[in-house]
Design a protein around this motif. Structure first.
Motif, PDB file in Angstrom:
ATOM      1  N   GLY A 126       0.800  -1.213   0.000  1.00  0.00           N
ATOM      2  CA  GLY A 126       0.000   0.000   0.000  1.00  0.00           C
ATOM      3  C   GLY A 126       0.829   1.257   0.000  1.00  0.00           C
ATOM      4  N   PRO A 127       0.201   2.386   0.309  1.00  0.00           N
ATOM      5  CA  PRO A 127       0.872   3.688   0.230  1.00  0.00           C
ATOM      6  C   PRO A 127       2.193   3.730   0.988  1.00  0.00           C
ATOM      7  CG  PRO A 127      -1.475   4.002   0.543  1.00  0.00           C
ATOM      8  CD  PRO A 127      -1.220   2.529   0.686  1.00  0.00           C
ATOM      9  N   GLY A 128       3.212   4.211   0.287  1.00  0.00           N
ATOM     10  CA  GLY A 128       4.526   4.378   0.890  1.00  0.00           C
ATOM     11  C   GLY A 128       5.419   3.162   0.847  1.00  0.00           C
ATOM     12  N   GLY A 136      -0.429   3.810  -4.557  1.00  0.00           N
ATOM     13  CA  GLY A 136       0.322   4.689  -3.684  1.00  0.00           C
ATOM     14  C   GLY A 136       1.642   4.144  -3.204  1.00  0.00           C
ATOM     15  N   ALA A 137       2.014   2.950  -3.666  1.00  0.00           N
ATOM     16  CA  ALA A 137       3.331   2.412  -3.342  1.00  0.00           C
ATOM     17  C   ALA A 137       4.375   3.085  -4.239  1.00  0.00           C
ATOM     18  CB  ALA A 137       3.351   0.900  -3.503  1.00  0.00           C
ATOM     19  N   VAL A 138       5.649   2.831  -3.972  1.00  0.00           N
ATOM     20  CA  VAL A 138       6.729   3.523  -4.675  1.00  0.00           C
ATOM     21  C   VAL A 138       7.569   2.523  -5.455  1.00  0.00           C
ATOM     22  CG1 VAL A 138       8.766   5.000  -4.430  1.00  0.00           C
ATOM     23  CG2 VAL A 138       6.815   5.276  -2.868  1.00  0.00           C
ATOM     24  N   PRO A 139       7.567   2.594  -6.786  1.00  0.00           N
ATOM     25  CA  PRO A 139       8.419   1.697  -7.565  1.00  0.00           C
ATOM     26  C   PRO A 139       9.892   2.042  -7.389  1.00  0.00           C
ATOM     27  CG  PRO A 139       7.343   3.286  -9.005  1.00  0.00           C
ATOM     28  CD  PRO A 139       6.776   3.497  -7.641  1.00  0.00           C
ATOM     29  N   ALA A 162       0.069   8.526  -4.950  1.00  0.00           N
ATOM     30  CA  ALA A 162       0.692   9.576  -4.140  1.00  0.00           C
ATOM     31  C   ALA A 162       0.269  10.943  -4.645  1.00  0.00           C
ATOM     32  CB  ALA A 162       2.218   9.434  -4.212  1.00  0.00           C
ATOM     33  N   ASP A 163       0.315  11.931  -3.739  1.00  0.00           N
ATOM     34  CA  ASP A 163       0.149  13.308  -4.168  1.00  0.00           C
ATOM     35  C   ASP A 163       1.173  13.584  -5.268  1.00  0.00           C
ATOM     36  OD1 ASP A 163       1.252  16.256  -3.889  1.00  0.00           O
ATOM     37  OD2 ASP A 163      -0.812  16.285  -3.132  1.00  0.00           O
ATOM     38  N   PRO A 164       0.794  14.282  -6.332  1.00  0.00           N
ATOM     39  CA  PRO A 164       1.733  14.488  -7.453  1.00  0.00           C
ATOM     40  C   PRO A 164       3.050  15.146  -7.068  1.00  0.00           C
ATOM     41  CG  PRO A 164      -0.492  15.047  -8.126  1.00  0.00           C
ATOM     42  CD  PRO A 164      -0.551  14.812  -6.646  1.00  0.00           C
ATOM     43  N   GLY A 165       3.104  15.778  -5.897  1.00  0.00           N
ATOM     44  CA  GLY A 165       4.342  16.400  -5.460  1.00  0.00           C
ATOM     45  C   GLY A 165       5.130  15.572  -4.467  1.00  0.00           C
ATOM     46  N   GLU A 166       4.646  14.363  -4.145  1.00  0.00           N
ATOM     47  CA  GLU A 166       5.332  13.482  -3.202  1.00  0.00           C
ATOM     48  C   GLU A 166       6.070  12.372  -3.954  1.00  0.00           C
ATOM     49  OE1 GLU A 166       5.504  14.075   0.023  1.00  0.00           O
ATOM     50  OE2 GLU A 166       4.219  15.846  -0.161  1.00  0.00           O
ATOM     51  N   MET A 167       6.954  11.665  -3.255  1.00  0.00           N
ATOM     52  CA  MET A 167       7.768  10.633  -3.888  1.00  0.00           C
ATOM     53  C   MET A 167       6.910   9.610  -4.625  1.00  0.00           C
ATOM     54  SD  MET A 167      10.734   8.090  -2.316  1.00  0.00           S
ATOM     55  CE  MET A 167       9.690   7.304  -1.097  1.00  0.00           C
TER      56      MET A 167
END
Length: 545
Positions: free
Chosen positions: A80-82, A106-109, A192-197
């Motif tokens: 999930g997110p982050g 919302g996860a980060v590749p 994610a928010d477009p300005g976040e990682m």
């Protein structure tokens, strides 16, 4: 705040100027689906399936469905997110689906080069606290599941290992594409928010110490918008992607760029020049981004009677482009090769527009793209006169958010200027030329050796196909220079040969390298940049005891 850099103020300024559009990858994909649902989005070629036909073809509607299913499956696994998700796959369609699916929830590749092994992965996965990783069962003869299994006891955060081409309980087909989990369409995602990682990409390590570079949707969309505008890319373009997705060139300038334009993305997982040219011709490729060796290979295939691809634009970055390669591309394909300067932290900082390529690409690395400012200054940010070499500073819409888990270490001041570590000068029209690395400079007897110029002289030797100059310690002079050469033949290349060539070039004698090493291949990272720290280690043996 990072070293006086106010990220919130920067973001506000980028939005006010219109450079940050607040679009997610879902916005790009959904727009493409709405425009042309039946258009081919991804055409994937794999060597083990034969390069004579695609291993998989997906329309935009099919890509959208696959991303929704993959997102649902990942969410069902608890991702999930982050959460950091490692993507250690070649240029396969599964990479594209996974990257967009990871972003949707919302996860980060975290794209990872498939050439990495235990040493690199132990640090990268452990430092990131990677929650899940996607790997091939095998690629280029390597057993990836066995490697990850050996590392897993040292990686307590790693819960899920997902294996493409496997038929066991960890298989991509079973866990991701056919899990039975409810799909997650774009309107039910949690990006994610477009300005976040929105991506974690490790630096490629020309200095030996990778750092986790953080970018957001806004910086990546700013990049592809600027490149697309300068190249004049449209939905009619066919993007040929052989630059690995584990690096920003492949990931952003090819994969994201193609979806942003609504074009077709053609993948080749292993670069074989003859097959690659055939695929380009078969699929009608019009745009490509890759390092110089790929372009040189294409020209060689054509010179030996191969077909001529219809490439319209070519982004060439990672290293300076030899003039002879630019001339061959023009003569053989009527292709203008656009030089680019960029790095993980800056994405695409400068680019030569196609209409000036023949004039500028051999002698410059382009001019600043939209939303980007470049400055040649000293270490105190005092601007230097035109034509004078100094530090290259960068700021603007594509500027990274910082280094993961390392606040305060990115060297940005209150005005947002980032010290790239490159040395460069600027011509009257704003085109820059990279003239070395601040850490790679060779200082012999108190005098700076113009490394890039010497390398250019060596490269022009008819027997030399690649060249690099590095320093090694010397008690009397501080440093001396060693030339590393890759030859077109198997014959020797002695110091006498080097001295004769340098003398014929007219270069000042104090700039001549004082040692020479002939090597089979130049150590390069994924972007094509020479890993000079490795050459320095080898050159050190020339130091006097």
């Amino acid at each position: 705040m990072t070293d006086g850099f106010d990220l919130a103020a920067h973001a506000s300024a980028m939005r006010a100027a219109g450079w940050w559009q607040d679009k997610t990858f879902d916005d790009l994909l959904e727009a493409a689906i709405a425009r042309s649902p039946d258009k081919r989005a991804v055409v994937a070629y794999r060597k083990d399936r034969g390069f004579d036909r695609p291993a998989r073809v997906m329309t935009y509607a099919e890509l959208g469905d696959a991303v929704a299913q993959a997102a649902g499956s990942l969410r069902a696994l608890g991702v999930g997110p982050g959460d950091i998700v490692g993507l250690m796959l070649p240029n396969w369609w599964e990479f594209v689906v996974a990257a967009f699916a990871v972003c949707r929830i919302g996860a980060v590749p975290n794209p990872l080069m498939h050439i990495f092994r235990e040493r690199e992965l132990r640090f990268m996965l452990g430092f990131a606290g990677t929650r899940a990783i996607l790997i091939p069962k095998g690629f280029r003869g390597h057993d990836f599941p066995a490697m990850i299994d050996r590392l897993k006891p040292e990686l307590p955060a790693l819960e899920h290992v997902i294996v493409v081409d496997d038929d066991g309980p960890r298989s991509f087909d079973r866990l991701i594409m056919n899990s039975g989990a409810a799909p997650v369409p774009a309107d039910r995602g949690t990006p994610a928010d477009p300005g976040e990682m929105a991506i974690l990409m490790y630096t490629s390590g020309t200095t030996g110490e990778p750092k986790g570079v953080m970018h957001c949707f806004n910086t990546q969309v700013a990049c592809v918008t600027a490149l697309g505008n300068r190249f004049g890319l449209t939905a009619d373009d066919v993007h040929f992607a052989v630059a690995p997705f584990g690096h920003m060139t492949g990931y952003t300038a090819m994969m994201v760029q193609a979806i942003h334009c609504g074009g077709t993305l053609v993948l080749q997982d292993i670069w074989e020049p003859e097959a690659g040219v055939d695929i380009m011709v078969r699929e009608g490729a019009t745009h490509m981004a890759a390092a110089t060796p790929f372009l040189s290979d294409i020209c060689t295939v054509i010179a030996h009677g191969g077909p001529v691809p219809g490439l319209r634009t070519f982004l060439c970055g990672g290293a300076q482009i030899p003039p002879v390669v630019i001339e061959r591309a023009r003569d053989m394909m009527k292709l203008g090769v656009s030089s680019l300067w960029g790095m993980s932290e800056s994405l695409a900082g400068s680019l030569t527009e196609p209409e000036r390529a023949q004039e500028k690409s051999a002698t410059t690395d382009g001019r600043a793209v939209e939303g980007v400012e470049l400055l040649i200054a000293d270490e105190n940010l005092t601007p230097l006169p035109q034509g004078q070499t100094g530090r290259l500073w960068f700021r603007g819409a594509q500027q990274f958010l910082g280094y993961y888990k390392r606040p305060g270490l990115d060297g940005r001041g209150p005005e947002g200027w980032f010290d790239t570590g490159d040395l460069a000068y600027m011509d009257p029209e704003g085109y820059i030329r990279i003239n070395g690395r601040s850490k790679d400079i060779v200082i012999r007897g108190g005098e700076n050796i113009p490394v890039v110029e010497i390398e250019s002289i060596l490269y022009r030797h008819p027997r030399v196909t690649d060249a690099a100059v590095v320093g090694y310690p010397d008690k009397r002079m501080g440093e001396r220079a060693c030339a590393f050469l890759v030859l077109a033949d198997d014959g020797p290349f002695t110091m006498d040969d080097l001295r004769a060539w340098m003398e014929a070039s007219g270069a000042a004698r104090q700039y001549w390298p004082e040692a020479v090493e002939v090597i089979k291949t130049m150590p390069r990272n994924a972007s094509g940049k020479i890993q000079k720290f490795l050459l320095k280690e080898q050159a050190a043996r020339h130091a006097a005891g």
